[in-house]
Design a protein around this motif. Structure first.
Motif, PDB file in Angstrom:
ATOM      1  N   SER A  53       0.829  -1.199   0.000  1.00 63.50           N
ATOM      2  CA  SER A  53       0.000   0.000   0.000  1.00 63.50           C
ATOM      3  C   SER A  53       0.865   1.250   0.000  1.00 63.50           C
ATOM      4  N   GLU A  54       1.970   1.224   0.759  1.00 68.53           N
ATOM      5  CA  GLU A  54       2.871   2.371   0.773  1.00 68.53           C
ATOM      6  C   GLU A  54       3.498   2.593  -0.598  1.00 68.53           C
ATOM      7  N   ASP A  55       3.859   1.505  -1.285  1.00 66.72           N
ATOM      8  CA  ASP A  55       4.411   1.630  -2.634  1.00 66.72           C
ATOM      9  C   ASP A  55       3.389   2.244  -3.583  1.00 66.72           C
ATOM     10  N   LEU A  56       2.136   1.788  -3.456  1.00 67.93           N
ATOM     11  CA  LEU A  56       1.080   2.328  -4.315  1.00 67.93           C
ATOM     12  C   LEU A  56       0.850   3.802  -4.039  1.00 67.93           C
ATOM     13  N   ARG A  57       0.869   4.172  -2.737  1.00 62.92           N
ATOM     14  CA  ARG A  57       0.694   5.590  -2.397  1.00 62.92           C
ATOM     15  C   ARG A  57       1.839   6.428  -2.954  1.00 62.92           C
ATOM     16  N   SER A  58       3.054   5.901  -2.850  1.00 63.55           N
ATOM     17  CA  SER A  58       4.212   6.614  -3.366  1.00 63.55           C
ATOM     18  C   SER A  58       4.119   6.778  -4.883  1.00 63.55           C
ATOM     19  N   GLN A  59       3.731   5.708  -5.565  1.00 65.34           N
ATOM     20  CA  GLN A  59       3.588   5.766  -7.023  1.00 65.34           C
ATOM     21  C   GLN A  59       2.476   6.726  -7.416  1.00 65.34           C
ATOM     22  N   LEU A  60       1.372   6.687  -6.675  1.00 68.48           N
ATOM     23  CA  LEU A  60       0.255   7.590  -6.960  1.00 68.48           C
ATOM     24  C   LEU A  60       0.675   9.037  -6.759  1.00 68.48           C
ATOM     25  N   GLY A  61       1.477   9.286  -5.707  1.00 69.74           N
ATOM     26  CA  GLY A  61       1.967  10.639  -5.464  1.00 69.74           C
ATOM     27  C   GLY A  61       2.831  11.142  -6.594  1.00 69.74           C
ATOM     28  N   ARG A  62       3.703  10.271  -7.121  1.00 66.80           N
ATOM     29  CA  ARG A  62       4.552  10.669  -8.244  1.00 66.80           C
ATOM     30  C   ARG A  62       3.720  10.975  -9.481  1.00 66.80           C
ATOM     31  N   LEU A  63       2.714  10.128  -9.747  1.00 62.20           N
ATOM     32  CA  LEU A  63       1.867  10.350 -10.920  1.00 62.20           C
ATOM     33  C   LEU A  63       1.089  11.655 -10.792  1.00 62.20           C
ATOM     34  N   GLU A  64       0.581  11.936  -9.603  1.00 61.39           N
ATOM     35  CA  GLU A  64      -0.153  13.187  -9.397  1.00 61.39           C
ATOM     36  C   GLU A  64       0.763  14.384  -9.570  1.00 61.39           C
ATOM     37  N   SER A  65       2.016  14.248  -9.101  1.00 55.26           N
ATOM     38  CA  SER A  65       2.982  15.339  -9.266  1.00 55.26           C
ATOM     39  C   SER A  65       3.290  15.572 -10.738  1.00 55.26           C
ATOM     40  N   GLU A  66       3.485  14.482 -11.513  1.00 57.54           N
ATOM     41  CA  GLU A  66       3.755  14.613 -12.942  1.00 57.54           C
ATOM     42  C   GLU A  66       2.562  15.215 -13.675  1.00 57.54           C
ATOM     43  N   LEU A  67       1.355  14.779 -13.284  1.00 50.39           N
ATOM     44  CA  LEU A  67       0.150  15.315 -13.922  1.00 50.39           C
ATOM     45  C   LEU A  67      -0.003  16.801 -13.634  1.00 50.39           C
ATOM     46  N   SER A  68       0.299  17.204 -12.396  1.00 46.46           N
ATOM     47  CA  SER A  68       0.225  18.622 -12.038  1.00 46.46           C
ATOM     48  C   SER A  68       1.240  19.431 -12.835  1.00 46.46           C
ATOM     49  N   PHE A  69       2.442  18.868 -13.018  1.00 48.76           N
ATOM     50  CA  PHE A  69       3.472  19.566 -13.796  1.00 48.76           C
ATOM     51  C   PHE A  69       3.034  19.738 -15.250  1.00 48.76           C
ATOM     52  N   LEU A  70       2.476  18.665 -15.836  1.00 46.62           N
ATOM     53  CA  LEU A  70       2.020  18.740 -17.225  1.00 46.62           C
ATOM     54  C   LEU A  70       0.873  19.738 -17.373  1.00 46.62           C
ATOM     55  N   SER A  71      -0.038  19.762 -16.393  1.00 48.37           N
ATOM     56  CA  SER A  71      -1.158  20.709 -16.451  1.00 48.37           C
ATOM     57  C   SER A  71      -0.655  22.142 -16.388  1.00 48.37           C
ATOM     58  N   THR A  72       0.364  22.377 -15.526  1.00 43.84           N
ATOM     59  CA  THR A  72       0.947  23.721 -15.425  1.00 43.84           C
ATOM     60  C   THR A  72       1.679  24.094 -16.708  1.00 43.84           C
ATOM     61  N   LEU A  73       2.383  23.122 -17.286  1.00 48.71           N
ATOM     62  CA  LEU A  73       3.178  23.386 -18.488  1.00 48.71           C
ATOM     63  C   LEU A  73       2.299  23.632 -19.708  1.00 48.71           C
ATOM     64  N   THR A  74       1.256  22.831 -19.878  1.00 42.26           N
ATOM     65  CA  THR A  74       0.431  22.913 -21.083  1.00 42.26           C
ATOM     66  C   THR A  74      -0.838  23.732 -20.888  1.00 42.26           C
ATOM     67  N   GLY A  75      -1.244  23.925 -19.636  1.00 35.30           N
ATOM     68  CA  GLY A  75      -2.496  24.617 -19.374  1.00 35.30           C
ATOM     69  C   GLY A  75      -3.712  23.735 -19.545  1.00 35.30           C
ATOM     70  N   ILE A  76      -3.508  22.442 -19.854  1.00 32.34           N
ATOM     71  CA  ILE A  76      -4.616  21.514 -20.073  1.00 32.34           C
ATOM     72  C   ILE A  76      -4.900  20.754 -18.788  1.00 32.34           C
ATOM     73  N   ASN A  77      -6.136  20.770 -18.367  1.00 40.70           N
ATOM     74  CA  ASN A  77      -6.544  20.111 -17.128  1.00 40.70           C
ATOM     75  C   ASN A  77      -7.730  19.201 -17.417  1.00 40.70           C
ATOM     76  N   ILE A  78      -7.587  17.891 -17.129  1.00 43.10           N
ATOM     77  CA  ILE A  78      -8.670  16.928 -17.328  1.00 43.10           C
ATOM     78  C   ILE A  78      -9.428  16.785 -16.015  1.00 43.10           C
ATOM     79  N   ARG A  79     -10.702  17.174 -16.022  1.00 47.82           N
ATOM     80  CA  ARG A  79     -11.483  17.170 -14.780  1.00 47.82           C
ATOM     81  C   ARG A  79     -12.318  15.909 -14.603  1.00 47.82           C
ATOM     82  N   ASN A  80     -12.658  15.260 -15.683  1.00 40.08           N
ATOM     83  CA  ASN A  80     -13.493  14.067 -15.575  1.00 40.08           C
ATOM     84  C   ASN A  80     -13.177  13.136 -16.744  1.00 40.08           C
ATOM     85  N   TYR A  81     -13.109  11.830 -16.453  1.00 36.10           N
ATOM     86  CA  TYR A  81     -12.770  10.866 -17.497  1.00 36.10           C
ATOM     87  C   TYR A  81     -13.469   9.543 -17.217  1.00 36.10           C
ATOM     88  N   SER A  82     -13.966   8.908 -18.259  1.00 36.17           N
ATOM     89  CA  SER A  82     -14.600   7.592 -18.128  1.00 36.17           C
ATOM     90  C   SER A  82     -14.346   6.788 -19.390  1.00 36.17           C
TER      91      SER A  82
END
Length: 288
Positions: A53-82
């Motif tokens: 679970s700690e590994d998953l949380r750590s991986q999830l944190g990294r992915l969220e950080s990368e997604l935040s960086f990409l959103s800041t860099l490109t200005g594109i923010n995905i709010r909902n997906y299915s």
């Protein structure tokens, strides 16, 4: 007496029957090691689960950080997906080994001030050798926005079913749109009596007028173009409005050559400096 003897014999028989079962049962002190072993196994299992679970949380944190960086860099923010998947039956009985899966995607997001909704389908085909996928349908819904020039670009993206080009071009389009908006706002605030924006700062053209010279007007048309390959670039043109009498006095065709001269000025000075030069040319008093 006979009744008592019969009762005693019955009790003796019951005791004799229960004695083997009692002898088979493990004594409490013999049971403890097994219980301890069970608890140890449970603890180890939980420890591995917590570590996972700690590994998953750590991986999830990294992915969220990368997604935040990409959103800041490109200005594109995905709010909902299915996404929904559907296994399709094989159309060719001879190709039973070919597997087809249809993915239906839907996402809602925004690129700074532009809100969009995408609905697209991806057909994934898998055989013994490789897996291939292709977008079979793309529908782009743009909410009402100040960017009226987006309609042609969106229609072309839907026709080509090119998601990557859509996102890349949308990012650069919005950047140019915001730059044009800031530039027009800057000149309107700096020269409020000379610069006129009939549609506000989101307009795609700006008029320059001199109150002391009625009839003279310079109109700067600033469009944002997206070519067939998705490249975004600004296009500025100059239109002149001059009284007929002044045209007759223009023996050197300076007014006629003004649009071409303006393009040369753009290449030499850049957009902001070129616009400033036009304002000061038509309104010399602005130099003060």
């Amino acid at each position: 007496m006979d009744a008592k003897l019969a009762e005693v014999r019955a009790l003796q028989a019951e005791i004799a029957a229960l004695r083997p079962a009692c002898e088979k049962r493990t004594a409490p002190w013999e049971e403890m090691p097994r219980v301890q072993k069970s608890f140890q196994e449970i603890y180890q299992s939980n420890s591995e689960g917590w570590k996972s679970s700690e590994d998953l949380r750590s991986q999830l944190g990294r992915l969220e950080s990368e997604l935040s960086f990409l959103s800041t860099l490109t200005g594109i923010n995905i709010r909902n997906y299915s996404m929904k998947t559907e296994d399709l039956p094989s159309t060719d009985m001879a190709e039973k080994s070919v597997k087809q899966v249809l993915q239906r995607h839907r996402l809602l997001g925004n690129c700074r001030l532009v809100t969009f909704q995408l609905e697209f389908q991806i057909l994934e085909t898998q055989d013994k050798e490789r897996v291939s996928s292709a977008i079979t349908d793309l529908n782009i819904i743009m909410e009402p926005t100040e960017c009226s020039e987006l309609s042609e670009f969106v229609s072309r993206a839907e026709e080509k079913r090119d998601l990557f080009t859509f996102f890349r071009s949308l990012h650069y389009f919005v950047e140019w749109f915001e730059y044009r908006k800031r530039t027009f706002k800057h000149f309107k605030e700096k020269y409020p009596d000379t610069v006129h924006l009939s549609e506000g700062v989101s307009s795609h053209y700006m008029a320059i007028r001199n109150a002391s010279q009625p009839g003279f007007e310079l109109l700067i048309i600033w469009k944002i173009q997206v070519d067939e390959e998705g490249k975004v670039s600004p296009k500025l043109d100059l239109l002149t409005k001059v009284p007929q009498r002044a045209l007759k006095l223009d023996k050197n065709s300076i007014i006629e050559a003004a649009p071409l001269s303006f393009r040369t000025l753009l290449e030499v000075l850049g957009i902001e400096a070129a616009l400033e030069s036009l304002i000061k040319l038509l309104c010399p008093e602005e130099n003060n």
